[in-house]
Design a protein around this motif. Structure first.
Motif, PDB file in Angstrom:
ATOM      1  N   ASP A 109      23.674 -26.311  27.810  1.00 54.08           N
ATOM      2  CA  ASP A 109      23.928 -26.239  26.368  1.00 54.08           C
ATOM      3  C   ASP A 109      24.975 -25.173  26.052  1.00 54.08           C
ATOM      4  N   ILE A 110      24.793 -24.055  26.674  1.00 55.56           N
ATOM      5  CA  ILE A 110      25.711 -22.949  26.415  1.00 55.56           C
ATOM      6  C   ILE A 110      26.258 -22.463  27.747  1.00 55.56           C
ATOM      7  N   ALA A 111      27.583 -22.336  27.783  1.00 51.99           N
ATOM      8  CA  ALA A 111      28.230 -21.819  28.984  1.00 51.99           C
ATOM      9  C   ALA A 111      28.809 -20.450  28.685  1.00 51.99           C
ATOM     10  N   ILE A 112      28.548 -19.523  29.583  1.00 49.34           N
ATOM     11  CA  ILE A 112      29.239 -18.237  29.541  1.00 49.34           C
ATOM     12  C   ILE A 112      30.245 -18.256  30.670  1.00 49.34           C
ATOM     13  N   VAL A 113      31.511 -18.027  30.341  1.00 42.28           N
ATOM     14  CA  VAL A 113      32.543 -18.177  31.359  1.00 42.28           C
ATOM     15  C   VAL A 113      33.571 -17.051  31.234  1.00 42.28           C
ATOM     16  N   GLY A 114      34.013 -16.565  32.381  1.00 45.80           N
ATOM     17  CA  GLY A 114      35.009 -15.506  32.375  1.00 45.80           C
ATOM     18  C   GLY A 114      36.431 -16.029  32.490  1.00 45.80           C
ATOM     19  N   TYR A 115      37.313 -15.446  31.700  1.00 43.75           N
ATOM     20  CA  TYR A 115      38.743 -15.740  31.782  1.00 43.75           C
ATOM     21  C   TYR A 115      39.454 -14.444  32.185  1.00 43.75           C
ATOM     22  N   PRO A 116      39.517 -14.192  33.495  1.00 39.42           N
ATOM     23  CA  PRO A 116      40.061 -12.903  33.955  1.00 39.42           C
ATOM     24  C   PRO A 116      41.590 -12.892  33.947  1.00 39.42           C
ATOM     25  N   PHE A 117      42.128 -12.824  32.757  1.00 38.24           N
ATOM     26  CA  PHE A 117      43.580 -12.920  32.555  1.00 38.24           C
ATOM     27  C   PHE A 117      44.031 -11.708  31.755  1.00 38.24           C
ATOM     28  N   ASP A 118      45.082 -11.026  32.204  1.00 38.81           N
ATOM     29  CA  ASP A 118      45.545  -9.865  31.425  1.00 38.81           C
ATOM     30  C   ASP A 118      47.050  -9.630  31.521  1.00 38.81           C
ATOM     31  N   GLY A 155      14.464 -19.894  27.911  1.00 36.33           N
ATOM     32  CA  GLY A 155      14.402 -21.144  28.644  1.00 36.33           C
ATOM     33  C   GLY A 155      14.486 -22.375  27.760  1.00 36.33           C
ATOM     34  N   ARG A 156      14.248 -22.196  26.467  1.00 34.16           N
ATOM     35  CA  ARG A 156      14.353 -23.366  25.591  1.00 34.16           C
ATOM     36  C   ARG A 156      15.789 -23.883  25.566  1.00 34.16           C
ATOM     37  N   THR A 157      16.725 -22.955  25.589  1.00 31.30           N
ATOM     38  CA  THR A 157      18.137 -23.324  25.605  1.00 31.30           C
ATOM     39  C   THR A 157      18.675 -23.125  27.014  1.00 31.30           C
ATOM     40  N   THR A 158      19.409 -24.098  27.514  1.00 29.28           N
ATOM     41  CA  THR A 158      19.968 -23.960  28.854  1.00 29.28           C
ATOM     42  C   THR A 158      21.290 -23.213  28.775  1.00 29.28           C
ATOM     43  N   PRO A 211      16.066 -30.680  20.931  1.00 27.98           N
ATOM     44  CA  PRO A 211      15.832 -30.871  19.492  1.00 27.98           C
ATOM     45  C   PRO A 211      16.053 -29.595  18.676  1.00 27.98           C
ATOM     46  N   HIS A 212      15.768 -28.445  19.247  1.00 30.70           N
ATOM     47  CA  HIS A 212      15.863 -27.213  18.444  1.00 30.70           C
ATOM     48  C   HIS A 212      17.303 -26.763  18.262  1.00 30.70           C
ATOM     49  N   LEU A 213      18.210 -27.423  18.917  1.00 29.00           N
ATOM     50  CA  LEU A 213      19.557 -26.870  19.018  1.00 29.00           C
ATOM     51  C   LEU A 213      20.575 -27.845  18.453  1.00 29.00           C
ATOM     52  N   SER A 214      21.419 -27.351  17.562  1.00 31.28           N
ATOM     53  CA  SER A 214      22.427 -28.218  16.968  1.00 31.28           C
ATOM     54  C   SER A 214      23.763 -27.884  17.597  1.00 31.28           C
ATOM     55  N   LEU A 242      24.900 -15.362  20.852  1.00 33.75           N
ATOM     56  CA  LEU A 242      23.938 -16.370  21.314  1.00 33.75           C
ATOM     57  C   LEU A 242      22.841 -16.547  20.278  1.00 33.75           C
ATOM     58  N   SER A 243      22.401 -15.441  19.714  1.00 29.03           N
ATOM     59  CA  SER A 243      21.341 -15.498  18.704  1.00 29.03           C
ATOM     60  C   SER A 243      21.846 -16.230  17.465  1.00 29.03           C
ATOM     61  N   LEU A 244      23.062 -15.894  17.043  1.00 27.67           N
ATOM     62  CA  LEU A 244      23.685 -16.540  15.886  1.00 27.67           C
ATOM     63  C   LEU A 244      23.766 -18.050  16.084  1.00 27.67           C
ATOM     64  N   PHE A 245      24.188 -18.444  17.283  1.00 29.05           N
ATOM     65  CA  PHE A 245      24.418 -19.856  17.504  1.00 29.05           C
ATOM     66  C   PHE A 245      23.116 -20.633  17.643  1.00 29.05           C
ATOM     67  N   ILE A 246      22.195 -20.074  18.411  1.00 31.92           N
ATOM     68  CA  ILE A 246      20.929 -20.782  18.658  1.00 31.92           C
ATOM     69  C   ILE A 246      20.058 -20.786  17.399  1.00 31.92           C
ATOM     70  N   HIS A 247      20.154 -19.745  16.641  1.00 31.04           N
ATOM     71  CA  HIS A 247      19.323 -19.548  15.443  1.00 31.04           C
ATOM     72  C   HIS A 247      19.104 -20.848  14.676  1.00 31.04           C
TER      73      HIS A 247
END
Ligand code: MN
Ligand code: MN
Ligand code: MN
Ligand code: MN
Ligand code: MN
Ligand code: MN
Ligand code: MN
Ligand code: MN
Ligand code: MN
Ligand code: MN
Ligand code: MN
Ligand code: MN
Lengths: 329, 329, 329, 329, 329, 329
Positions: free
Chosen positions: B25-34, B74-77, B114-117, B324-329
């Motif tokens: 559902d949610i991906a955390i990904v690094g963009y190591p670019f500078d 665990g409710r949100t992947t 269901p809990h997640l839009s 994450l809290s804002l989005f899942i809320h």
């Protein structure tokens, strides 16, 4: 580019102001002196540090939302005079060197630009506006001696966590005459010579004291004391009103000890005092001082050896940007 | 334990999201670019630093008093996708790599809980919500290109001390086409391609500018500008109201440059600007954004080489916890 | 001079309080213990660090504008007892050593000065006021055990970003009895032994939790919880009122975890939590506590390895100056 | 790329070696334990630090001029097992956890590759070769207990500035049984249990001692002592000859305390001793050990909080590269 | 004074060498470029850092016991040209800018002093000797292109822990033409263009490799490889003899990557390799190179963000002092 | 424990040696003076730093393999006298304070223990052996003045990277008499007063000079100069032989400027010079000086603000351990 080139304040041109007689309106000059400090030395590297902290300021990047102009846009001739040579071995000699240097800078021809109202002495002659990069706070004593010759007694607006009007009784093992003049006593010394006008103001004070006599003496010397906590009780406008009312249009010297900031914002200093103001608060306070009759300014007590990631130096440079904006405004 | 194990964001599971087709559902990904920064580089280590700063977050420690739930329960992947391989030698190629990677992440199957839009594109298909760990701010240009393909023009809520809509006139010695795209111009570039909706908002701005034309252009590009000082004059509720009113329910990308924080709170960054907001203020502002229609988010410009005791990284990780809290809320 | 001499707290005299039976009113004592921490250790150097941070406090420099007296003026006998020898290898033994040492300090004769109202136990006998320099927060468990013997259940005013009432379910890989007592659970442990009165207060809380059950349990244990954000919503006076009303004149132990400060103000600690209070706010809160019935106090969790330019240590020493002023007042 | 991705040792694959029963030849595993140290704690972050320091090692960058092969070329199955969960609150429990974890790792199936001569126990069964990332030096006690079960008494080649065979008389305020086992006494403890063979060797010793009895006891316990200065008097070949002659083909455990390096080369450690060896010397010494009968190895006492620019961590990772080369060779 | 004034290399005069046509014998010029590095960026601040590190060198303090003269005594006209403006956004453009700048510097008039034998091109015309302050090592590629136009193929004496002749196969995610030119491949690139003579030498090499093919290719490209360990086996004189014999009187470019020093001596760099040479060894090696036919030199890869107490910068400046002495000698 | 208690050198007892008339054999005393330095100040914190660095030395941990005894075993009465109060504002006054303090220490009664041969003056009276913790090197001038009164001209064995015999011509902007006495000229000053015997020795010299006249003058003043490189050409034994032969049994003052170490080993100092000796080399050299006729010693120029992880302070403390061993031996 910001990271490129020989480092001067805001990438401004540098000229040897003490040796050459070029004209300018505003001089930025370093006073790398730190042998009158009571705790951590290192402010001799302050001018170097502040120049480092100013690298992202430059002619192409100087317009601010608050002031709506760019002090480096060329209308005003601002130069970086480099550093005054000051002995680190003999404070008596150093004080003389600093005073002579300031005299010299004040005597340089100005460019008399119509948009700019340069400081005028008692003889009504314009002289350059000097922004000094300290150095420990003691440098203000020779500066006041020099300015006094132009203006008579000077009103001082002093941002600091310390009052710096202490009488020399506070200094252990230091019974000689020269050891009476330190970064904590220079205002006392200046007052004994009649250099300070009695409508001066401290702002941001929060250090400890020897006793109530320190404050009684402070008031006698000519200062109104605005404590760090007063900002919480009086608010920004209250503080500004109190400053403006007291000072009016007196010829005003602005001296800012970087330790007025909380140590979180300015770790790179010698005598940090917890419970200070934020950079945002200081900038807003400075912005509220528009229209006062400034005749000179400094930022002192930046000690880069204790800084981290240049945050103190960058804050100091930004404060000088406010000074320039305040003055040119 | 917080100090133990292979480090992923908040001890979440890591999967090779670009190579494998697992759902999330949610991906955390690094963009190591500078390699598009104007001053201090080092944000390529930002994803590494933020993961380090997140170590005290974990499934057993994620419930907050404000949100009253635990995003890692665990409710949100939520998965940590690791970092996208990005060349540090050729910005043109790097921009392509970043866009393709984001396309790929958006195309991964979701878990339709269901809990997640989850964000829905113009074709009404759900796709994962991606939180990107920068990297310098330039990474948002390829991200917007990718999101535009799903959503059309994107409204941006941009926390930063800089506007990042500068036109390339500001870049010395950089006359080539690719050198026009930097961490200070990427929003200009995105705007020229129509990627940004005209109800976007900057918050926390306080840098210097080339002149008023920068702000005029900024407005034309689609941004309302909330300065750092506006928080003092309008108050927390005033700022939030202004943001919410302008943005409404537009598909919203949230981009937070860590330099929106004052350098005292976030020394570990490349172009610090004094006078910024505190972490407490930023967290309260973010908490006030509940209910907006978020489609993606990032924290950028964390440069650990300039950090101390991980305070910048820990603040960045905490801000992502709010995201994450804002989005899942 | 501030930079000179063998370092004791505020240059106060040091005596071997555990070995000799000299009388004193206030003891400053180090508890160099840090083997019950969940993340970054190093608080065993906290007493050393705080003494370093106190060097600019001294008999000639201790009068504050708020309190209008100098705690080091000699009217009150304050001594630096050095550090208690505590094993770093066996927490069970360490807890015993800490409790015995506190018992010993409390049993030392006092000087019964007329201006000073020393803590009185249930037997109405006066005993010294002890300010403990941590060490990790676990040290408060043996301290409470010791104080309980004098006073019965103790009301605690606890400044921290963490509640430290967690039950041991939170501790992975730690199934033994002794491993249940940590810097996050010691208040739970103390509560199970009836050491804490049910009108205790947390202030500054903002960490994450396992779930709402943590807060439910916290309340059951006897604490009212004032979050970091509550200061923004209730204001300084609101927070102070809530504290004063709940606590009244109960015998009060004051425990301050330095991580109640934002990491910008106190990077030198083990489990920093963004979004905290400033040193200025903490000092004002402490000043508002005058007149409460203090029986002991501590500053814990100072870990100098993570500090910079002594800013955390200096803040901790300044906070102890407020403690001394609060108590002597 | 070296700066990219989830950080494992040398970008090797990570598997949950304690939970899953996958086969491997060499395991790299972290023992994040530091609650038995006499001075600066922080080695619990050693495994994390060493992984950080290993980032420039990787399958595409592992061939060395000395060894003329690349341990990460895939011929040998090397995995990063992550960290063993170890309680930081109860050393007795922690020692059990560490021993059980090592037992488990030794019991994992190997891949029996023809080029590789894995350690064989007394029962002639092959088991994996484990390289442990400390953690403080105490971790070697449970490791030796585990290896003893496979091999009987173990010959130890111990690089350190300290002998670590001290009897517990050296530990003040620590009279309990568990507090006798520390990073300075674990070899004594192991010797009392018969775990150490009497042809063991210390190399690099230079700490101070309680008295000559420490050295007499050390010899009795089974160690030959090569001091730091012996390298100057005997030369590289002399030292190597003395080691090789004493050890022969005994099953050999190699333990390297990073404080064997001079503090200039390894500031990031808890009990630094001036006058140590350089990284170049250590690497050459290790290269001279080819052909010995290694059964396990570790690098301990890396405490990143005291490191600078990762130099200690990078040296530690490079030393492990030599270990892998030595063993696979 | 050493700590005073606008910072130029050794307090030498600065002139805008690219804009003005003043004559000089030796130019010191900064190449603040770092966007072709494989790990830690930051060498764009290398010229700034080295100038900082040179502050204790000055006309009144430049005579060394080894060389018995002072390069800053005025006999030789040495100027600090400041930094070349180089884009940090587009390596292709940057390489052009760097080559053009070097062409320009080489074309400046010299002062033809009798004591000084300036480099002469194939056309037998003298041109200035340029000492370049890097910047990452890639800057040597455009420098060699420029020098080649004067001298034909250049013999290179290359101090480094890395060979920097890698073919681009080593670069992940970097398939474009420009991304083939990095701080690890620039010698390969130069060789493909015939810029390097086949009697070049590496000294100090100790990094890891992809495989033996790296060394085979390296030899083909024209380099003899002296490893870090060769100093131990061949001795100072052996190494010097091997260098002198191979190079003879070929026009020689001297390039020194600061990572040839061990990380203890030069932490402030991007890709540190343990086991390196000491500053004392490097200085003695350089002193042994007198009489070679130098046509240019550089110190590269100084990254001040990773330095401590300026030790790397001070070492770099001292090495440049040896360069100037070597060349003027 | 090493990390516990009020910090004195090696946990030795502290007495107020200037105020009380207790007897002792060896005094360790701090001279926190740093206002005669030419570059980075901060050595006023040197005594504090060295005490911190000595914490792992203590009565239970002082026996060394080389000396085979423990100086803290109680046979010799060694005390930590704390710091001499010295003004930081007036060097003339400071020099007087330092001389008077040394006079006072020398006049204290000794314990005349049979195993110990204390320094005897020209009047054949024994006086204590003083080990001074600097402070900048200037402190040796008042020390020599004091010792001269007991011994007549003093032979000096001077470990330093600088000769410190410079005549005041080297000091810009410093034309007063007091400014002639600095950390670079104090030996010149002492020589003009006949305090130094003409068989003195410098060891480790490698700084730059004004010209050959500096060395000519140096020889005239009475020094033989052993350069840093001489160790490479003459070997350890060669250097020791040259020292021993020149000095013989003259009353010998041993002065060690921590900058004799390479900056890698001692970054925490004011004027670091690359290319220095290692701590291992210095310790071996010191050990080779047994049997010389020492009458006093110091370690100077430790500036903790520039140190990292206490490595400089720990090295300095270890060197003092060698001093004590050398003297008691
Ligand atoms: Mn001040
Ligand atoms: Mn101040
Ligand atoms: Mn920004
Ligand atoms: Mn930005
Ligand atoms: Mn706590
Ligand atoms: Mn806490
Ligand atoms: Mn060990
Ligand atoms: Mn050790
Ligand atoms: Mn290179
Ligand atoms: Mn290299
Ligand atoms: Mn010296
Ligand atoms: Mn020196």
């Amino acid at each position: 580019m910001a990271f490129s080139g020989i480092t001067t304040f805001a990438h401004l041109p540098t000229i040897p102001c003490l040796a050459s007689k070029d004209s300018f309106d505003i001089a930025i000059v370093g006073y790398p002196f730190d042998t009158a400090v009571s705790y951590r030395p290192g402010a001799r590297f302050g001018p170097h540090g502040i120049r480092d902290g100013s690298r992202r300021l430059r002619p192409s990047n100087g317009w601010s939302m608050h002031w709506k102009f760019n002090p480096y846009d060329g209308r005003t001739t601002i130069v970086d005079c480099g550093d005054v040579p000051i002995t680190p071995y003999d404070n008596k000699l150093a004080l003389e060197e600093m005073e002579i240097a300031y005299d010299t800078l004040l005597s340089r021809p100005t460019e008399s630009k119509p948009h700019l109202s340069l400081p005028r002495g008692l003889d009504d002659k314009a002289h350059p506006f000097v922004v000094t990069l300290g150095g420990d706070h003691t440098i203000v004593y020779p500066i006041l001696r020099s300015l006094y010759k132009k203006h008579g007694p000077i009103t001082v607006l002093h941002f600091d966590s310390h009052i710096d009007t202490w009488t020399p009784y506070k200094i252990p093992s230091s019974t000689s005459q020269i050891s009476e003049i330190t970064h904590g006593t220079f205002f006392w010394k200046a007052a004994t010579e009649g250099l300070i006008a009695n409508n001066s103001v401290h702002a941001g004070i929060r250090s400890k004291f020897g006793g109530p006599f320190d404050l009684e003496h402070d008031e006698k010397v000519g200062f109104d004391l605005i404590s760090a906590d007063d900002l919480d009780t009086m608010g920004m406008e209250g503080v500004l009103g109190r400053i403006r009312e007291r000072i009016g249009q007196s010829p005003l010297y602005l001296s800012l000890d970087i330790d007025v900031l909380d140590p979180a914002f300015a770790p790179g200093t010698g005598t940090p005092e917890p419970g200070g103001w934020t950079t945002r608060e200081i900038k807003r306070l400075l912005q509220g001082l528009h229209g006062l009759n400034f005749i000179g300014a400094d930022v002192v007590e930046v000690a880069p050896a204790y800084d981290h990631a240049d945050i103190t130096s960058i804050a100091a440079a930004d404060i000088i940007h406010e000074f320039l904006s305040l003055f040119i405004h």
